[in-house]
Design a protein around this motif. Structure first.
Motif, PDB file in Angstrom:
ATOM      1  N   GLN A  82       0.827  -1.202   0.000  1.00 11.45           N
ATOM      2  CA  GLN A  82       0.000   0.000   0.000  1.00 11.45           C
ATOM      3  C   GLN A  82       0.861   1.253   0.000  1.00 11.45           C
ATOM      4  O   GLN A  82       0.589   2.218  -0.731  1.00 11.45           O
ATOM      5  N   LEU A  83       1.915   1.246   0.799  1.00  5.19           N
ATOM      6  CA  LEU A  83       2.834   2.385   0.859  1.00  5.19           C
ATOM      7  C   LEU A  83       3.505   2.610  -0.489  1.00  5.19           C
ATOM      8  O   LEU A  83       3.648   3.748  -0.965  1.00  5.19           O
ATOM      9  N   ILE A  84       3.901   1.532  -1.139  1.00 13.21           N
ATOM     10  CA  ILE A  84       4.561   1.626  -2.450  1.00 13.21           C
ATOM     11  C   ILE A  84       3.620   2.209  -3.502  1.00 13.21           C
ATOM     12  O   ILE A  84       4.005   3.074  -4.304  1.00 13.21           O
ATOM     13  N   MET A  85       2.361   1.773  -3.517  1.00 12.60           N
ATOM     14  CA  MET A  85       1.393   2.248  -4.503  1.00 12.60           C
ATOM     15  C   MET A  85       1.160   3.755  -4.385  1.00 12.60           C
ATOM     16  O   MET A  85       1.077   4.470  -5.383  1.00 12.60           O
ATOM     17  N   VAL A  86       1.065   4.252  -3.167  1.00 13.67           N
ATOM     18  CA  VAL A  86       0.867   5.689  -2.947  1.00 13.67           C
ATOM     19  C   VAL A  86       2.093   6.472  -3.392  1.00 13.67           C
ATOM     20  O   VAL A  86       1.994   7.527  -4.034  1.00 13.67           O
ATOM     21  N   PHE A 172      12.506  12.753 -19.045  1.00 10.38           N
ATOM     22  CA  PHE A 172      11.649  12.771 -17.863  1.00 10.38           C
ATOM     23  C   PHE A 172      10.211  12.390 -18.207  1.00 10.38           C
ATOM     24  O   PHE A 172       9.512  11.766 -17.391  1.00 10.38           O
ATOM     25  N   LEU A 173       9.755  12.733 -19.418  1.00 15.41           N
ATOM     26  CA  LEU A 173       8.427  12.304 -19.863  1.00 15.41           C
ATOM     27  C   LEU A 173       8.373  10.790 -20.046  1.00 15.41           C
ATOM     28  O   LEU A 173       7.414  10.135 -19.633  1.00 15.41           O
ATOM     29  N   ILE A 174       9.411  10.241 -20.652  1.00 11.69           N
ATOM     30  CA  ILE A 174       9.482   8.782 -20.827  1.00 11.69           C
ATOM     31  C   ILE A 174       9.523   8.088 -19.465  1.00 11.69           C
ATOM     32  O   ILE A 174       8.863   7.069 -19.243  1.00 11.69           O
ATOM     33  N   GLY A 175      10.299   8.648 -18.542  1.00  5.93           N
ATOM     34  CA  GLY A 175      10.382   8.087 -17.193  1.00  5.93           C
ATOM     35  C   GLY A 175       9.026   8.055 -16.505  1.00  5.93           C
ATOM     36  O   GLY A 175       8.668   7.062 -15.853  1.00  5.93           O
ATOM     37  N   ALA A 176       8.250   9.132 -16.647  1.00  3.20           N
ATOM     38  CA  ALA A 176       6.919   9.177 -16.034  1.00  3.20           C
ATOM     39  C   ALA A 176       6.021   8.095 -16.622  1.00  3.20           C
ATOM     40  O   ALA A 176       5.267   7.423 -15.895  1.00  3.20           O
ATOM     41  N   GLY A 177       6.091   7.903 -17.935  1.00  3.97           N
ATOM     42  CA  GLY A 177       5.294   6.859 -18.579  1.00  3.97           C
ATOM     43  C   GLY A 177       5.655   5.475 -18.079  1.00  3.97           C
ATOM     44  O   GLY A 177       4.767   4.632 -17.832  1.00  3.97           O
ATOM     45  N   MET A 178       6.950   5.216 -17.915  1.00  6.13           N
ATOM     46  CA  MET A 178       7.386   3.901 -17.420  1.00  6.13           C
ATOM     47  C   MET A 178       6.890   3.654 -16.002  1.00  6.13           C
ATOM     48  O   MET A 178       6.548   2.526 -15.626  1.00  6.13           O
ATOM     49  N   MET A 179       6.821   4.708 -15.175  1.00  2.99           N
ATOM     50  CA  MET A 179       6.351   4.553 -13.800  1.00  2.99           C
ATOM     51  C   MET A 179       4.867   4.186 -13.753  1.00  2.99           C
ATOM     52  O   MET A 179       4.436   3.419 -12.880  1.00  2.99           O
ATOM     53  N   VAL A 180       4.074   4.719 -14.673  1.00  2.00           N
ATOM     54  CA  VAL A 180       2.658   4.375 -14.718  1.00  2.00           C
ATOM     55  C   VAL A 180       2.483   2.886 -15.055  1.00  2.00           C
ATOM     56  O   VAL A 180       1.702   2.171 -14.415  1.00  2.00           O
ATOM     57  N   VAL A 181       3.233   2.409 -16.043  1.00  2.00           N
ATOM     58  CA  VAL A 181       3.171   0.991 -16.418  1.00  2.00           C
ATOM     59  C   VAL A 181       3.631   0.104 -15.260  1.00  2.00           C
ATOM     60  O   VAL A 181       3.022  -0.940 -14.955  1.00  2.00           O
ATOM     61  N   LEU A 182       4.693   0.524 -14.575  1.00  5.26           N
ATOM     62  CA  LEU A 182       5.224  -0.266 -13.464  1.00  5.26           C
ATOM     63  C   LEU A 182       4.237  -0.316 -12.308  1.00  5.26           C
ATOM     64  O   LEU A 182       4.112  -1.351 -11.637  1.00  5.26           O
ATOM     65  N   TRP A 183       3.528   0.780 -12.061  1.00  8.36           N
ATOM     66  CA  TRP A 183       2.515   0.809 -10.994  1.00  8.36           C
ATOM     67  C   TRP A 183       1.486  -0.292 -11.237  1.00  8.36           C
ATOM     68  O   TRP A 183       1.100  -1.017 -10.306  1.00  8.36           O
ATOM     69  N   LEU A 184       1.041  -0.423 -12.466  1.00  9.16           N
ATOM     70  CA  LEU A 184       0.048  -1.438 -12.805  1.00  9.16           C
ATOM     71  C   LEU A 184       0.601  -2.852 -12.580  1.00  9.16           C
ATOM     72  O   LEU A 184      -0.085  -3.724 -12.039  1.00  9.16           O
ATOM     73  N   ALA A 185       1.855  -3.067 -12.979  1.00 10.02           N
ATOM     74  CA  ALA A 185       2.467  -4.394 -12.806  1.00 10.02           C
ATOM     75  C   ALA A 185       2.575  -4.757 -11.329  1.00 10.02           C
ATOM     76  O   ALA A 185       2.256  -5.887 -10.921  1.00 10.02           O
ATOM     77  N   LEU A 186       3.016  -3.815 -10.504  1.00 12.55           N
ATOM     78  CA  LEU A 186       3.170  -4.093  -9.078  1.00 12.55           C
ATOM     79  C   LEU A 186       1.823  -4.291  -8.390  1.00 12.55           C
ATOM     80  O   LEU A 186       1.701  -5.087  -7.456  1.00 12.55           O
ATOM     81  N   TYR A 187       0.832  -3.576  -8.841  1.00 10.99           N
ATOM     82  CA  TYR A 187      -0.507  -3.706  -8.243  1.00 10.99           C
ATOM     83  C   TYR A 187      -1.007  -5.151  -8.339  1.00 10.99           C
ATOM     84  O   TYR A 187      -1.621  -5.680  -7.403  1.00 10.99           O
ATOM     85  N   PHE A 188      -0.734  -5.793  -9.459  1.00 11.93           N
ATOM     86  CA  PHE A 188      -1.233  -7.150  -9.666  1.00 11.93           C
ATOM     87  C   PHE A 188      -0.260  -8.246  -9.220  1.00 11.93           C
ATOM     88  O   PHE A 188      -0.679  -9.359  -8.918  1.00 11.93           O
ATOM     89  N   LEU A 189       1.033  -7.958  -9.156  1.00  3.98           N
ATOM     90  CA  LEU A 189       2.021  -9.022  -8.954  1.00  3.98           C
ATOM     91  C   LEU A 189       2.811  -8.951  -7.644  1.00  3.98           C
ATOM     92  O   LEU A 189       3.469  -9.924  -7.278  1.00  3.98           O
ATOM     93  N   LEU A 190       2.757  -7.831  -6.935  1.00  8.09           N
ATOM     94  CA  LEU A 190       3.556  -7.702  -5.707  1.00  8.09           C
ATOM     95  C   LEU A 190       2.784  -8.254  -4.511  1.00  8.09           C
ATOM     96  O   LEU A 190       1.624  -7.898  -4.309  1.00  8.09           O
ATOM     97  N   PRO A 191       3.406  -9.125  -3.691  1.00  6.66           N
ATOM     98  CA  PRO A 191       2.717  -9.616  -2.487  1.00  6.66           C
ATOM     99  C   PRO A 191       2.650  -8.533  -1.421  1.00  6.66           C
ATOM    100  O   PRO A 191       3.401  -7.557  -1.459  1.00  6.66           O
ATOM    101  N   GLU A 192       1.743  -8.689  -0.480  1.00  8.04           N
ATOM    102  CA  GLU A 192       1.631  -7.739   0.628  1.00  8.04           C
ATOM    103  C   GLU A 192       2.391  -8.267   1.842  1.00  8.04           C
ATOM    104  O   GLU A 192       2.399  -9.478   2.092  1.00  8.04           O
ATOM    105  N   VAL A 193       3.052  -7.384   2.543  1.00  7.67           N
ATOM    106  CA  VAL A 193       3.750  -7.738   3.781  1.00  7.67           C
ATOM    107  C   VAL A 193       3.199  -6.854   4.895  1.00  7.67           C
ATOM    108  O   VAL A 193       3.221  -5.621   4.790  1.00  7.67           O
ATOM    109  N   HIS A 194       2.711  -7.479   5.930  1.00  7.16           N
ATOM    110  CA  HIS A 194       2.129  -6.735   7.045  1.00  7.16           C
ATOM    111  C   HIS A 194       3.219  -6.396   8.068  1.00  7.16           C
ATOM    112  O   HIS A 194       4.179  -7.145   8.251  1.00  7.16           O
TER     113      HIS A 194
END
Length: 396
Positions: A82-86, A172-194
């Protein structure tokens, strides 16, 4: 204050999880280094000195240290994913601010914010260490760190090429685009740690001081890491200025291409982690710091030689990265419930060292050119070896 057991069962670390963390670590950390091959172009566009342009790199590293100080400890207190997504939302906003900066001061602010928000790798590395089996921790940290280090080095290659052909803002524009794609990948594939920590944020921050006081191995790792990273920052910030000199007459694409060379050293990161698992951490570190010293001797003899610079880059990156892997494997073995805070103390000190090396090398370039830069690198690397050896002798 702290519980010894996780709030929920720790999820297993799958190979897919490990690869996702490794790729994400490399892509996010790249944001910190896009500016370095572009400093010459930024200096020309805004009509500022090379030393002023060098402040962009310095403020990015200072921002990273600030972000680590105030954000990374939250990894022990809040749900990690959750912290990473924000945080990703803030990364994208910072990159866009840099892309549309109207003057050097706005770009300096954006650079600080890029550094302060691009701290996700320092949440993912302790996360990987937490999920790994104890006997595989060094190898796991080394694998994730190999992604981080390749990201650091190849970011310069990418930004140098983009800057030369599309302009520095495009990177910097390309970098921003890559971060949006990476956000989506992590949302679906990263496990949660409490989290394990049960105290308040104020108590969490106060515990950083207690950890630094109570753990001499943490202090050792932080100091020798900071001194080696100062050498790293000194070289990479001023390389573009050297390559623009008449003996080379090279552009940002050539400066960026040196990242491909340095990547060979990054590939050794996983191997160094395996050596640390076998209990050879101190011996590995003695050798790796010596490599950093040797690299600056090579740089001192190579102000007119591309081949000499190539050899020096390979030696330096291997030395700096091996030291870093050994340091992190050491600190993650100290207190399992406080790995994010241990990493905070280490990495804040580490990047303060990088900022110091960047600033001093920029000033040395202004006054003494490459000779001054080499002097800064030798000073920091020899100090790192002295600190390391002194600790070993005191604790025999």
């Amino acid at each position: 204050m702290e519980s010894s057991l996780s709030a929920t069962t720790t999820p297993p670390l799958t190979r897919l999880n490990l690869w996702v963390m490794t790729v994400a670590t490399g892509l996010v950390v790249a944001n910190l280094y896009y500016n370095q091959p572009l400093l010459g172009k930024i200096s020309a566009e805004f009509g500022v000195t090379e030393a002023k342009a060098g402040a962009i790199s310095m403020l990015t590293q200072i921002g990273y240290a600030v972000g680590m100080l105030f954000i990374i400890p939250l990894g022990d207190m809040l749900r990690r994913k959750q912290l990473i997504m924000v945080d990703f939302v803030l990364i994208v906003a910072s990159l866009l601010l840099a892309a549309f900066a109207k003057d050097i001061n706005m770009l300096l602010l954006a650079s600080f914010l890029i550094g302060a928000t691009s701290v996700v790798p320092q949440l993912l590395v302790p996360m990987a260490a937490h999920l790994a089996k104890p006997e595989e921790r060094g190898r796991t940290v080394g694998f994730v760190m190999s992604g981080l280090l390749i990201g650091i080095l190849l970011s310069r290659t990418l930004s140098g090429f983009v800057g030369e052909h599309l302009g520095w803002r495009a990177m910097f524009l390309i970098g921003a685009g890559m971060m949006v794609v990476l956000w989506l990948a992590l949302y679906f594939l990263l496990p949660e740690v409490h989290p394990d920590y049960k105290g308040t944020y104020r108590e969490l921050m106060a515990s950083l001081v207690h950890l630094a006081r109570e753990e001499p191995l943490l202090r050792l790792a932080a100091v020798r890491g900071a001194l080696c990273y100062a050498c790293f920052g000194a070289f990479w910030t001023t390389l573009v200025f050297l390559l623009q000199e008449p003996q080379f007459n090279a552009g940002s694409d050539v400066a960026g291409a040196f990242g491909l060379i340095g990547a060979f050293g990054a590939l050794a990161a996983s191997f160094m982690g395996k050596l640390s698992d076998k209990g050879n951490g101190f011996r590995v570190t003695t050798f790796s710091i010596a490599l950093v010293i040797l690299s600056y001797v090579i740089f001192g003899l190579s102000s007119h030689s591309i081949m000499g610079l190539v050899v020096g880059v390979i030696v330096m990156d291997l030395g700096v990265q091996a030291t870093h892997i050994s340091n992190q494997t050491l600190i993650f073995s100290l207190r399992p419930e406080a790995r994010n805070r241990l990493n905070t103390v280490y990495m804040v000190t580490y990047f303060i060292g990088g900022a110091a090396g960047t600033w001093l090398a920029s000033q040395a370039w202004l006054r003494w050119h490459w000779t001054g830069v080499v002097g800064v690198g030798l000073l920091f690397s020899v100090l790192a070896l002295l600190v390391h050896v002194r600790f070993l002798r005191r604790n025999k």
